[in-house]
Design an enzyme around this catalytic site. Structure first.
Site, mmCIF file in Angstrom:
data_model
loop_
_atom_site.group_PDB
_atom_site.id
_atom_site.type_symbol
_atom_site.label_atom_id
_atom_site.label_comp_id
_atom_site.label_asym_id
_atom_site.label_seq_id
_atom_site.Cartn_x
_atom_site.Cartn_y
_atom_site.Cartn_z
ATOM 1 N N LYS A 193 -12.713 -22.221 5.843
ATOM 2 C CA LYS A 193 -14.144 -21.804 5.871
ATOM 3 C C LYS A 193 -15.182 -22.700 5.798
ATOM 4 C CE LYS A 193 -12.336 -17.096 4.336
ATOM 5 N NZ LYS A 193 -12.160 -16.316 3.163
ATOM 6 N N HIS A 228 -4.795 -17.603 -5.978
ATOM 7 C CA HIS A 228 -6.099 -16.833 -6.206
ATOM 8 C C HIS A 228 -6.239 -16.063 -7.273
ATOM 9 C CE1 HIS A 228 -6.971 -18.171 -2.208
ATOM 10 N NE2 HIS A 228 -6.643 -17.186 -1.413
#
Length: 314
Positions: free
Chosen positions: A138, A270
């Site tokens: 990203k 995560h």
């Protein structure tokens, strides 16, 4: 603010279809990329046709045909990419970079929103492998956007409620437990939960707002900044009883990564950053960011006690 011509890439996806709906609801002239790679996926085709019935326009374009991407982009003011970020690696990265190149060559786009919508990748340079690759990818897209001087808005939507709230943040299920629940650490680290329809609504609000130009918009509705214990308590109140709970230590969570498949390792990493580090709430939004619920107080966002009600038995 005026109406825009909006192109949604990945419009049949989990978030993309909600963004299409939100764009139409705001009265924007809405276009959706129809890729020939759809093949025999009848569900996606029927979804695209349903968009058309609702007033959207379908634009044939392919990531293997640069000219078709440029032609699609030239018809609009705003491009929103909503391709899945669950496995952002390689293929999706290449497609997003191709989209950036097409936007650069078209030269007419007033705002580009790349496929992010989760944690802010600029704050995740320390993330654990193998999940770190999604944040690195990203950031590569962000660098390409900056280098091409494309006007942008980045959206950090934190935890999608469907994946993190409905299951009380339990891994391996999408349904809330009714007997026992696992707490991460002491269960008191704050996270942010957002209904996916609200993510789409806030996203569309940003596209013609000068306050969000070249900034990151964090969707942090104040009533949805909750610890895991607080989220569980909301469910317990709805159930009318307490759940048995056990605490999972940081060491035991990270140890469970060994021998797990790739997707599980990414998920564990995560969860570690969210529920042990507090990566969604351990910073202040600075000059380069805005908070969505402050910008758009007219949006009546879904609180998590309301959200959890749908999981109750009739």
């Amino acid at each position: 603010m005026g109406k825009r011509k909006v192109l949604v890439v990945g419009g049949t996806g989990y978030l993309g279809r909600r963004i299409v709906k939100a764009s139409l609801a705001e009265g924007h002239e809405t276009y959706v990329v129809q890729r020939p790679e759809i093949g025999l996926d009848i569900d996606k085709l029927q979804m695209l046709l349903s968009f058309k019935k609702q007033g959207a326009r379908l634009l044939p374009a392919s990531f293997s045909d640069h000219r078709s991407l440029i032609d699609a982009v030239r018809k609009v003011d705003v491009v929103i990419c909503a391709m899945s970020g669950v496995h952002f690696r390689s293929h999706n990265l290449v497609m997003q970079l191709k989209l950036v190149e097409a936007i650069k060559d078209a030269g007419n786009v007033k705002r580009f929103l790349p496929s992010e919508f989760g944690m802010d990748p600029s704050r995740m340079g320390h993330a654990l492998e193998p999940g770190r690759v999604s944040f690195d990818d990203k950031m590569r897209v962000r660098r390409a956007i900056h280098e091409a001087n494309i006007p942008f808005t980045f959206v950090s939507a934190n935890c999608f409620a469907g994946y993190f709230a409905g299951n009380l943040s339990q891994m391996g299920t999408l349904l809330p437990p009714t007997d026992k629940v696992t707490l991460y650490g002491d269960g008191n680290v704050k996270a942010v939960y957002v209904d996916e329809d609200d993510v789409a609504t806030y996203t569309i609000k940003t596209i013609d707002d000068p306050r969000t130009l070249n900034k990151t918009v964090y969707i942090r509705p104040p009533d949805n900044i909750l610890s895991q214990r607080q989220l569980i308590h909301k469910w317990e109140k709805l159930l009318g009883r307490e759940l048995h709970n056990s605490c999972l230590s940081e060491h035991d969570l990270l140890s469970s990564m060994k021998g797990s498949d790739y997707a599980t390792q990414v998920g564990i990493g995560h969860f570690y950053h969210i529920y042990y580090e507090g990566c969604l709430t351990n910073f202040e939004i600075g000059q380069d960011g805005e908070e969505a619920s402050e910008l758009y107080p007219e949006v009546k966002y879904t609180r998590m006690d309301e959200y959890l009600m749908i999981y109750l038995e009739a």
